[in-house]
Design an enzyme around this catalytic site. Structure first.
Site, PDB file in Angstrom:
ATOM      1  N   ILE A 160       0.808  -1.349  -0.379  1.00  0.00           N
ATOM      2  CA  ILE A 160       0.196   0.139   0.032  1.00  0.00           C
ATOM      3  C   ILE A 160       1.080   1.241  -0.200  1.00  0.00           C
ATOM      4  CG2 ILE A 160      -1.669   1.554   1.329  1.00  0.00           C
ATOM      5  CD1 ILE A 160      -2.568  -1.731   2.584  1.00  0.00           C
ATOM      6  N   CYS A 161       0.343   2.635  -0.903  1.00  0.00           N
ATOM      7  CA  CYS A 161       1.133   4.287  -0.246  1.00  0.00           C
ATOM      8  C   CYS A 161       0.334   4.870   0.038  1.00  0.00           C
ATOM      9  CB  CYS A 161       1.362   3.994  -2.744  1.00  0.00           C
ATOM     10  SG  CYS A 161       2.174   5.276  -2.713  1.00  0.00           S
ATOM     11  N   LEU A 162       0.265   4.823   0.789  1.00  0.00           N
ATOM     12  CA  LEU A 162      -0.403   5.532   1.881  1.00  0.00           C
ATOM     13  C   LEU A 162       0.664   6.408   2.452  1.00  0.00           C
ATOM     14  CD1 LEU A 162      -3.333   6.631   2.591  1.00  0.00           C
ATOM     15  CD2 LEU A 162      -3.582   4.658   3.797  1.00  0.00           C
TER      16      LEU A 162
END
Lengths: 149, 199
Positions: free
Chosen positions: B91-93
């Site tokens: 995840i890119c958060l």
């Protein structure tokens, strides 16, 4: 006796030199920002550096007087009588050991992200430049509105 | 595991279970092992998105230094989303990286992930192929994401056309998931997907 020049707010030569240095620094930082050098250094995507140890050591403390007065948002434990809490400038408080552990990692409030000063000169310049850029944007926006509204 | 991490997770675990989101079946956490280092999360696909009706399972690993470092989270359920890898589920958060704060909890992480499903950020992609489709062919992205939700997360919308195309490739000896990835990546163009699979 107050000096004639001092009275009128003139600086001595030494101070003048320093402000010239500051001026130069400001130009360099602005150049860095305009050429996206801060971005290239990865500044925006990095965890901000720790809060300056001096500031952390001098945070005001409080002793918990009674139970049932809330919980620490870092460890989520209820405060108990006689525990020491530290209060950071945004008025949020946490257990001393909890907030010290956090601020030695990064400089912002765990709840509201209010930033404390760091002892990293490059980060401080980056932060100042970011603030200046925002002010410039607002100025330009105001100027635009005053001309076209 | 350091004491503070385990103790905090225990407290949070109770908090999540009591939260109103659990009552509404929007989020869920379960323990995977007894020492609170690994958990299984679940979020419901938000309404009015291609993920609606799907249930997405997450792997949550709690580091020893929690809550001073963020938990490591990835999607176990395969998902078609610009900020989530269609291969690994990574995840890119920002809050799972540099924007983490020690006052955040499992509950706020799960709610942020649910918000990410509602509002993708294609300019900060994890999966470049998905992000490109999201920006250049919004309709195709929507159909593909719905299809993945249907197949992997139990979503309701069946896409006969897509299913048939995958079936054809499977009959040619291609692995079903690989066929789906190839077709999804080439906007369901049979010719280009076949070319890529057999080259």
């Amino acid at each position: 006796m107050v000096d004639y020049f001092q009275e009128r707010g003139f600086n001595t030569v030494e101070d003048a030199d320093r402000s010239r240095e500051e001026e130069l620094e400001r130009h360099i930082m602005r150049l860095m920002a305009d050429f996206n050098l801060f971005d290239e250094m990865g500044m925006p995507n990095q965890l901000a550096p720790p809060a300056s140890p001096e500031i952390v050591n001098n945070l005001p403390e409080e002793k918990i007087q009674e139970t049932n007065c809330g919980k620490c948002d870092i460890c989520l434990k209820e405060y108990e009588k006689d525990e020491t809490v530290k209060i950071i400038p945004c008025k949020h408080k946490f257990h001393s050991e909890c907030i010290i552990a956090w601020l030695t990692k990064t400089n912002s409030c765990p709840l509201c992200r209010h930033e404390l000063p760091t002892s990293d000169p490059i980060y401080e310049q980056y932060r100042k430049e970011k603030k200046r850029q925002k002010e410039r944007e607002i100025d330009i926006e105001n100027l635009h509105n005053s001309m076209f509204s | 595991m350091a004491n503070i991490a385990a103790q905090r997770i225990k407290r949070e675990f109770k908090e999540v279970i009591k939260s109103e989101e659990v009552a509404k079946c929007a989020i869920k956490v379960e323990l995977v092992n007894d020492n609170y280092t690994e958990l299984k999360g679940e979020i419901a696909g938000p309404p009015d998105t291609p993920y609606e009706g799907g249930n997405f399972i997450l792997e949550i690993k709690v580091p020893e230094t929690y809550p001073f470092n963020p938990p490591k989270v990835r999607f176990i359920t395969k998902i078609w989303h610009p900020n989530i890898s269609s291969v690994t589920g990574a995840i890119c958060l920002d809050i799972l990286k540099d924007q983490w704060a020690a006052a955040m909890t499992l509950r706020t992480v799960l709610l942020s992930l649910q918000a990410l499903l509602s509002a993708a950020e294609p300019d900060d992609p994890q999966d470049a192929v998905v992000a490109k489709q999201f920006k250049e062919n919004a309709e195709m992205f929507h159909l593909t994401a719905c299809h993945w939700t249907n197949i992997y997360a139990g979503g309701p919308s069946v896409n006969k056309d897509f299913d048939d195309k995958i079936k054809k490739l499977v009959e040619m000896g291609v692995d079903e998931h690989e066929a789906r990835v190839a077709l999804s990546s080439y906007n369901w163009d049979m010719e280009r997907a076949t070319e890529q699979l057999f080259s």
